[in-house]
Motif scaffolding. Structure first.
Motif, mmCIF file in Angstrom:
data_model
loop_
_atom_site.group_PDB
_atom_site.id
_atom_site.type_symbol
_atom_site.label_atom_id
_atom_site.label_comp_id
_atom_site.label_asym_id
_atom_site.label_seq_id
_atom_site.Cartn_x
_atom_site.Cartn_y
_atom_site.Cartn_z
ATOM 1 N N LYS A 290 0.869 -1.182 0.000
ATOM 2 C CA LYS A 290 0.000 0.000 0.000
ATOM 3 C C LYS A 290 0.900 1.223 0.000
ATOM 4 O O LYS A 290 1.703 1.411 0.925
ATOM 5 C CB LYS A 290 -0.909 0.023 1.225
ATOM 6 N N THR B 75 1.561 5.591 -0.911
ATOM 7 C CA THR B 75 0.972 6.918 -1.097
ATOM 8 C C THR B 75 2.014 7.867 -1.653
ATOM 9 O O THR B 75 3.203 7.763 -1.360
ATOM 10 C CB THR B 75 0.424 7.522 0.220
ATOM 11 N N HIS C 195 -4.448 0.543 -8.838
ATOM 12 C CA HIS C 195 -4.311 -0.839 -8.383
ATOM 13 C C HIS C 195 -3.489 -1.595 -9.425
ATOM 14 O O HIS C 195 -3.794 -1.542 -10.619
ATOM 15 C CB HIS C 195 -5.685 -1.500 -8.239
#
Length: 327
Positions: A149, A151, A214
């Motif tokens: 994950k 950012t 994704h």
């Protein structure tokens, strides 16, 4: 001491100022020119440094420069990099490398055909937290990577970044490429499928300022990246680069800009985060220069730039179609 003669093409991207400072601080570098169609944009730095100014980048390419650093608006990267390669100059090009797969392939081909090197500017590879995570992964400390994950939040940079005719895209293109390059570097498997979301959520501009990407990798790992310009002007810093890397034996959390002090200034009118860690721009510039001087391959290639930007471009296509897109 053998010196590398370097020119800079355009200061449209703010990173050019940092790159210039890094080059100027290296005794093995001679800065031989700055080319920018906007003289006012570089007037102060030209006056302070005494470096020759060129209104046309082609005049700089006709000089005795060994290499150039390109920090122009994204739509100009390809033509300038190809022209530089044809002039037998090595190239360090700001990210994203290009705004289409075809033009990035032409950039790579031009460098190869003319015997010069093309490097993509991905300084995040030099962040201490990132290099530490890469080393831990290579030692096998978390086993095989299963999921990530990531950012790359930021403040809307405004200006030409929000003009698609100059940028080629908004936050999805601007911010996907940094984290995607780190994923390509660490996961060690090619991205095979992309599902993307892009919208304008945080400002009044029509270009995308919110994005989610994704990615499925050929080896089975998958990742999701938040690539939004979601930081308000009042936020303590411009943005972040983070990753939560999940492996079969453990997890690594990466906060690229965690080496910071909290500064409270009445002059600024708000609190801010002052980064004190290693200078990733300087480390990247040094690796580019020393690779060329020592005759070694540059550490971050044009192919690396293509692989990361191709994911962002596929995410736009996915967002338009509303379904996953194969790479």
């Amino acid at each position: 001491m053998k010196k590398l003669k370097v020119g800079l093409i355009s200061f449209a991207h703010g990173h050019a100022n940092s790159y210039f400072a890094s080059l100027a601080g290296m005794p093995e570098v001679e800065i031989v020119g700055i080319a920018d169609e906007s003289q006012s944009r570089v007037a102060s730095i030209v006056e302070r440094s005494g470096v020759p100014y060129y209104a046309d980048y082609r005049e700089l390419l006709a000089s005795d420069a060994d290499a150039v650093v390109i920090c122009s608006e994204n739509v100009h990267h390809a033509k300038q990099a190809v022209a530089a390669a044809e002039a037998k100059k090595h190239v360090l090009c700001e990210k994203p490398l290009g705004i289409s797969v075809g033009e990035m392939e032409r950039m790579i081909a031009a460098a190869r055909e003319n015997g010069v090197q093309l490097m993509t500017a991905f300084p995040c590879r030099y962040l201490p937290a990132v290099t530490g995570a890469k080393a831990a992964i290579e030692r096998g400390e978390i086993g095989d990577i299963v999921a990530v994950k990531g950012t790359n939040h930021g403040t809307n940079p405004g200006g030409w970044f929000t003009d698609k005719s100059l940028s080629g895209g908004g936050a999805l293109l601007d911010h996907t490429v940094h984290v995607m390059d780190l994923l390509n570097w660490m996961v060690g498997s090619e991205a095979k499928e992309v599902y993307g979301y892009a919208a304008s959520r945080f400002g009044e501009t029509k270009i995308d300022d919110a994005g989610l990407v994704h990615v499925k990798f050929a080896g089975g790992a998958f990742a999701v990246i938040d690539t939004s310009w979601s930081r308000p002007r009042s936020f303590p810093t411009w943005g972040d680069v983070t990753m939560e890397i999940v492996g079969t034996k453990g997890i690594i959390s990466v906060d690229g800009f965690a080496q910071k002090n909290e500064v409270y200034s009445d002059l600024a009118g708000k609190g801010s985060w002052s980064y004190w860690g290693d200078d990733m721009d300087r480390l990247m510039i040094e690796s580019f220069v020393r690779s060329l001087l020592e005759g070694r391959p540059v550490p971050i290639t044009g192919e690396d730039g293509l692989r990361s930007a191709a994911v962002a471009l596929a995410a736009y296509e996915s967002a338009k179609l509303g379904q996953p897109v194969a790479l």
